[in-house]
Scaffold this motif. Structure first.
Motif, PDB file in Angstrom:
ATOM      1  N   THR A 288     -36.418  21.053 -44.589  1.00 11.87           N
ATOM      2  CA  THR A 288     -36.783  22.187 -43.748  1.00 11.87           C
ATOM      3  C   THR A 288     -36.398  21.917 -42.291  1.00 11.87           C
ATOM      4  N   ALA A 289     -36.326  22.976 -41.526  1.00 14.63           N
ATOM      5  CA  ALA A 289     -36.042  22.843 -40.098  1.00 14.63           C
ATOM      6  C   ALA A 289     -37.113  22.000 -39.419  1.00 14.63           C
ATOM      7  N   GLU A 290     -38.354  22.136 -39.853  1.00 22.15           N
ATOM      8  CA  GLU A 290     -39.437  21.356 -39.272  1.00 22.15           C
ATOM      9  C   GLU A 290     -39.234  19.864 -39.539  1.00 22.15           C
ATOM     10  N   GLN A 291     -38.789  19.530 -40.739  1.00 24.41           N
ATOM     11  CA  GLN A 291     -38.521  18.130 -41.074  1.00 24.41           C
ATOM     12  C   GLN A 291     -37.366  17.576 -40.242  1.00 24.41           C
ATOM     13  N   LEU A 292     -36.350  18.394 -40.047  1.00 22.85           N
ATOM     14  CA  LEU A 292     -35.218  17.966 -39.222  1.00 22.85           C
ATOM     15  C   LEU A 292     -35.650  17.739 -37.773  1.00 22.85           C
ATOM     16  N   ARG A 293     -36.453  18.644 -37.251  1.00 24.12           N
ATOM     17  CA  ARG A 293     -36.930  18.487 -35.871  1.00 24.12           C
ATOM     18  C   ARG A 293     -37.836  17.253 -35.735  1.00 24.12           C
ATOM     19  N   ALA A 294     -38.632  16.998 -36.754  1.00 21.57           N
ATOM     20  CA  ALA A 294     -39.488  15.809 -36.734  1.00 21.57           C
ATOM     21  C   ALA A 294     -38.640  14.542 -36.748  1.00 21.57           C
ATOM     22  N   ARG A 295     -37.608  14.515 -37.572  1.00 22.21           N
ATOM     23  CA  ARG A 295     -36.715  13.353 -37.623  1.00 22.21           C
ATOM     24  C   ARG A 295     -36.007  13.175 -36.290  1.00 22.21           C
ATOM     25  N   ARG A 296     -35.612  14.293 -35.686  1.00 15.57           N
ATOM     26  CA  ARG A 296     -34.941  14.257 -34.381  1.00 15.57           C
ATOM     27  C   ARG A 296     -35.872  13.644 -33.338  1.00 15.57           C
ATOM     28  N   SER A 297     -37.130  14.012 -33.393  1.00 16.36           N
ATOM     29  CA  SER A 297     -38.116  13.483 -32.458  1.00 16.36           C
ATOM     30  C   SER A 297     -38.290  11.975 -32.644  1.00 16.36           C
TER      31      SER A 297
ATOM     32  N   GLU B  19     -26.571  10.649 -36.129  1.00 15.79           N
ATOM     33  CA  GLU B  19     -27.589  11.381 -36.876  1.00 15.79           C
ATOM     34  C   GLU B  19     -28.085  12.594 -36.090  1.00 15.79           C
ATOM     35  N   LEU B  20     -28.214  12.452 -34.779  1.00 19.72           N
ATOM     36  CA  LEU B  20     -28.620  13.596 -33.953  1.00 19.72           C
ATOM     37  C   LEU B  20     -27.581  14.714 -34.026  1.00 19.72           C
ATOM     38  N   VAL B  21     -26.316  14.358 -34.018  1.00 21.27           N
ATOM     39  CA  VAL B  21     -25.243  15.353 -34.137  1.00 21.27           C
ATOM     40  C   VAL B  21     -25.345  16.066 -35.480  1.00 21.27           C
ATOM     41  N   GLU B  22     -25.583  15.312 -36.544  1.00 18.75           N
ATOM     42  CA  GLU B  22     -25.717  15.904 -37.877  1.00 18.75           C
ATOM     43  C   GLU B  22     -26.920  16.847 -37.940  1.00 18.75           C
ATOM     44  N   ILE B  23     -28.033  16.419 -37.382  1.00 18.75           N
ATOM     45  CA  ILE B  23     -29.234  17.258 -37.384  1.00 18.75           C
ATOM     46  C   ILE B  23     -28.984  18.539 -36.596  1.00 18.75           C
ATOM     47  N   ASP B  24     -28.372  18.423 -35.428  1.00 17.88           N
ATOM     48  CA  ASP B  24     -28.079  19.620 -34.630  1.00 17.88           C
ATOM     49  C   ASP B  24     -27.163  20.573 -35.393  1.00 17.88           C
ATOM     50  N   PHE B  25     -26.199  20.031 -36.125  1.00 18.20           N
ATOM     51  CA  PHE B  25     -25.315  20.878 -36.935  1.00 18.20           C
ATOM     52  C   PHE B  25     -26.132  21.627 -37.985  1.00 18.20           C
ATOM     53  N   LEU B  26     -26.994  20.905 -38.686  1.00 16.32           N
ATOM     54  CA  LEU B  26     -27.800  21.546 -39.730  1.00 16.32           C
ATOM     55  C   LEU B  26     -28.746  22.600 -39.175  1.00 16.32           C
ATOM     56  N   LEU B  27     -29.213  22.363 -37.948  1.00 15.09           N
ATOM     57  CA  LEU B  27     -30.118  23.324 -37.299  1.00 15.09           C
ATOM     58  C   LEU B  27     -29.342  24.478 -36.636  1.00 15.09           C
ATOM     59  N   GLY B  28     -28.038  24.359 -36.578  1.00 21.65           N
ATOM     60  CA  GLY B  28     -27.225  25.392 -35.944  1.00 21.65           C
ATOM     61  C   GLY B  28     -27.348  25.380 -34.442  1.00 21.65           C
ATOM     62  N   GLU B  29     -27.571  24.191 -33.885  1.00 22.62           N
ATOM     63  CA  GLU B  29     -27.751  24.068 -32.431  1.00 22.62           C
ATOM     64  C   GLU B  29     -26.593  23.344 -31.795  1.00 22.62           C
TER      65      GLU B  29
END
Length: 61
Positions: free
Chosen positions: A9-18, A51-61
């Motif tokens: 989920t987007a929430e899980q991605l944001r948590a991992r990013r944090s 990993e941050l780049v990958e997460i941002d891609f998945l989040l569309g940011e």
């Protein structure tokens, strides 16, 4: 070959990013500078950056 799909989920991605940004002794701008501009990022910093780049891609940011 079997393909396994993992749903995150987007929430899980944001948590991992944090978690990742919390591991840095500096801000994301400094990480970007070290990884992209200066090419002086350590292997661990490079891994976090990627990993941050990958997460941002998945989040569309």
């Amino acid at each position: 070959m079997t393909v396994t799909m993992v749903e995150v989920t987007a929430e899980q991605l944001r948590a991992r990013r944090s978690v990742l940004t919390g591991q840095l002794p500096f801000d994301e701008a400094e990480l970007h500078k070290r990884a992209v501009d200066e090419h002086t990022a350590s292997p661990d910093e490079r891994e976090i950056y990627n990993e941050l780049v990958e997460i941002d891609f998945l989040l569309g940011e």
